[in-house]
Scaffold this motif. Sequence first.
Motif, PDB file in Angstrom:
ATOM      1  N   MET A   1      -4.804   6.723   4.335  1.00 32.22           N
ATOM      2  CA  MET A   1      -4.095   5.451   4.312  1.00 32.22           C
ATOM      3  C   MET A   1      -4.008   4.843   5.704  1.00 32.22           C
ATOM      4  N   ALA A   2      -3.623   5.647   6.681  1.00 30.16           N
ATOM      5  CA  ALA A   2      -3.488   5.136   8.052  1.00 30.16           C
ATOM      6  C   ALA A   2      -4.808   4.595   8.569  1.00 30.16           C
ATOM      7  N   ALA A   3      -5.890   5.345   8.338  1.00 29.52           N
ATOM      8  CA  ALA A   3      -7.202   4.924   8.824  1.00 29.52           C
ATOM      9  C   ALA A   3      -7.670   3.650   8.140  1.00 29.52           C
ATOM     10  N   ALA A   4      -7.538   3.591   6.816  1.00 25.78           N
ATOM     11  CA  ALA A   4      -8.016   2.426   6.077  1.00 25.78           C
ATOM     12  C   ALA A   4      -7.185   1.187   6.360  1.00 25.78           C
TER      13      ALA A   4
ATOM     14  N   ALA B   1       0.837  -1.194   0.000  1.00 26.05           N
ATOM     15  CA  ALA B   1       0.000   0.000   0.000  1.00 26.05           C
ATOM     16  C   ALA B   1       0.873   1.244   0.000  1.00 26.05           C
ATOM     17  N   GLY B   2       0.293   2.364  -0.400  1.00 22.67           N
ATOM     18  CA  GLY B   2       1.073   3.592  -0.377  1.00 22.67           C
ATOM     19  C   GLY B   2       0.257   4.841  -0.620  1.00 22.67           C
ATOM     20  N   ALA B   3       0.717   5.935  -0.045  1.00 21.15           N
ATOM     21  CA  ALA B   3       0.292   7.297  -0.379  1.00 21.15           C
ATOM     22  C   ALA B   3       1.564   7.956  -0.873  1.00 21.15           C
ATOM     23  N   LEU B   4       1.803   7.876  -2.166  1.00 18.74           N
ATOM     24  CA  LEU B   4       3.143   7.996  -2.717  1.00 18.74           C
ATOM     25  C   LEU B   4       3.529   9.382  -3.209  1.00 18.74           C
ATOM     26  N   SER B   5       2.601  10.325  -3.154  1.00 18.17           N
ATOM     27  CA  SER B   5       2.943  11.646  -3.656  1.00 18.17           C
ATOM     28  C   SER B   5       2.085  12.701  -2.974  1.00 18.17           C
ATOM     29  N   SER B   6       2.384  13.955  -3.279  1.00 20.11           N
ATOM     30  CA  SER B   6       1.684  15.065  -2.634  1.00 20.11           C
ATOM     31  C   SER B   6       0.319  15.325  -3.243  1.00 20.11           C
ATOM     32  N   THR B   7       0.018  14.730  -4.387  1.00 15.10           N
ATOM     33  CA  THR B   7      -1.301  14.880  -5.001  1.00 15.10           C
ATOM     34  C   THR B   7      -1.898  13.497  -5.254  1.00 15.10           C
ATOM     35  N   PRO B   8      -3.243  13.382  -5.184  1.00 14.07           N
ATOM     36  CA  PRO B   8      -3.884  12.092  -5.442  1.00 14.07           C
ATOM     37  C   PRO B   8      -3.563  11.540  -6.831  1.00 14.07           C
ATOM     38  N   GLU B   9      -3.469  12.411  -7.824  1.00 13.07           N
ATOM     39  CA  GLU B   9      -3.211  11.963  -9.192  1.00 13.07           C
ATOM     40  C   GLU B   9      -1.822  11.351  -9.321  1.00 13.07           C
TER      41      GLU B   9
ATOM     42  N   ALA C   1       6.785  14.243  10.816  1.00 10.27           N
ATOM     43  CA  ALA C   1       6.071  14.197  12.095  1.00 10.27           C
ATOM     44  C   ALA C   1       4.582  13.884  11.935  1.00 10.27           C
ATOM     45  N   PRO C   2       3.836  14.627  11.105  1.00 15.59           N
ATOM     46  CA  PRO C   2       2.411  14.307  11.009  1.00 15.59           C
ATOM     47  C   PRO C   2       2.136  12.912  10.468  1.00 15.59           C
ATOM     48  N   ALA C   3       2.922  12.467   9.499  1.00 12.09           N
ATOM     49  CA  ALA C   3       2.716  11.124   8.960  1.00 12.09           C
ATOM     50  C   ALA C   3       3.036  10.064  10.009  1.00 12.09           C
ATOM     51  N   ALA C   4       4.150  10.223  10.712  1.00 15.00           N
ATOM     52  CA  ALA C   4       4.533   9.242  11.736  1.00 15.00           C
ATOM     53  C   ALA C   4       3.479   9.161  12.837  1.00 15.00           C
ATOM     54  N   LYS C   5       2.958  10.297  13.259  1.00 15.91           N
ATOM     55  CA  LYS C   5       1.930  10.306  14.304  1.00 15.91           C
ATOM     56  C   LYS C   5       0.692   9.540  13.861  1.00 15.91           C
ATOM     57  N   ALA C   6       0.296   9.709  12.603  1.00 20.44           N
ATOM     58  CA  ALA C   6      -0.907   9.059  12.103  1.00 20.44           C
ATOM     59  C   ALA C   6      -0.809   7.543  12.202  1.00 20.44           C
ATOM     60  N   PHE C   7       0.377   6.998  11.971  1.00 20.21           N
ATOM     61  CA  PHE C   7       0.542   5.541  12.002  1.00 20.21           C
ATOM     62  C   PHE C   7       0.872   5.033  13.404  1.00 20.21           C
ATOM     63  N   LEU C   8       1.727   5.731  14.118  1.00 15.96           N
ATOM     64  CA  LEU C   8       2.059   5.311  15.481  1.00 15.96           C
ATOM     65  C   LEU C   8       0.815   5.259  16.362  1.00 15.96           C
TER      66      LEU C   8
END
Length: 376
Positions: free
Chosen positions: A66-69, A35-43, A90-97
């Motif tokens: 991504m973290a929620a799903a 799985a991935g959220a691989l870029s700054s835009t959905p496209e 920081a925000p990405a790490a917090k979402a998963f931790l």
Amino acid sequence: MRRIRLGMVGGGKDAFIGAVHRYASRLDDRFVLVAGALSSTPEKSLESGRALGLPEDRIYPDFDSMAAAEAARDDGVEAVAIVTPNHMHAPAAKAFLSRGIHVICDKPLTATLDEARELVAVAKSSDALFVLTHNYTGYPLMRHARQMVADGKLGNIRVVQVEYAQDWLTEEAGGENKQADWRTDPARSGVGGSTGDIGTHAYNLACFVSGLSLDSLAADLQSFVPGRRVDDNGHVLLRFKGGARGMLWCSQVAPGNENRLTLRVYGDKGGLSWGQENPNVMEYTPFGEPTQLLTRNGASGAQDGVRIPGGHPEGYLEGFANIYVAAADAIEAARSGQISHAAYPTINDGLAGVIFVDACVRSSANNASWVSVADQ
């Protein structure tokens, strides 16, 4: 042994560091990217996910979704690699931790010291592991050097010198160079330029091998390229606890240097010298004796993290992969409720790196005055 389900935030199909993480994670067949959220835009994220062969229902527009799903899935990711620009760590790490998903994060830990401290608090309250990819600690000869110091081969450490020099930012970089664009933008890189990008690597490696802890520093930072808003060169004097002294030079404006990370450690019984561009060889000189040339997986006994016989070169990707192997071992242990000894850089190492950068910036702003880091 079941492969660990890995997700990735950032690191799309054209990103250098994203590819490095993917190679490293698969080198020993311990992880599989799902799985991935691989870029700054959905496209762009969708484009990259398709190129990497991810199922479309697991290509996400952002890390929050991504973290929620993934946390809600029975087959969700067990770990996530965060390979974004610094301000998103920081925000990405917090979402998963916060959802109990292990984090493998690129350095530096965060863009600011306040963010670093907040992230440390989140990590300590989570059952998930936090791994920082200071990959140079994964080189076999650096692990061997660390053990030699611990075994007293160099005696009491007196002097540590470390340099990390590059030349790729010698001129002003245009907007088409995405790596240069965000690395020279303080809103995305943090207040430290070369200090945060490569100085943290140099500092971490010096402490890793020497076993020393920093007490204070005096830093003289420059932004040589006109208009550049972050430092591109830094000279730092280091005072370690216990009396040892050090010097650190980091520069991204030194023509002729591609990726020249070098480390020298001297004690009252001997010295070591190693360079990352020729990582399979290290010089060791016992005081009063001829210099010895130690090789990876040779008669020196440097075998920790080695995969192939001596004389067959190993380097950057293998060192990176050794961090992923250590992370996989720890995750496997966590699966069965065991606690493993951390054989990888931790969030505390990341905090130390951000403290180092913050102290360098404050010192340089005050005419290179000495700044204590002992109580940070």
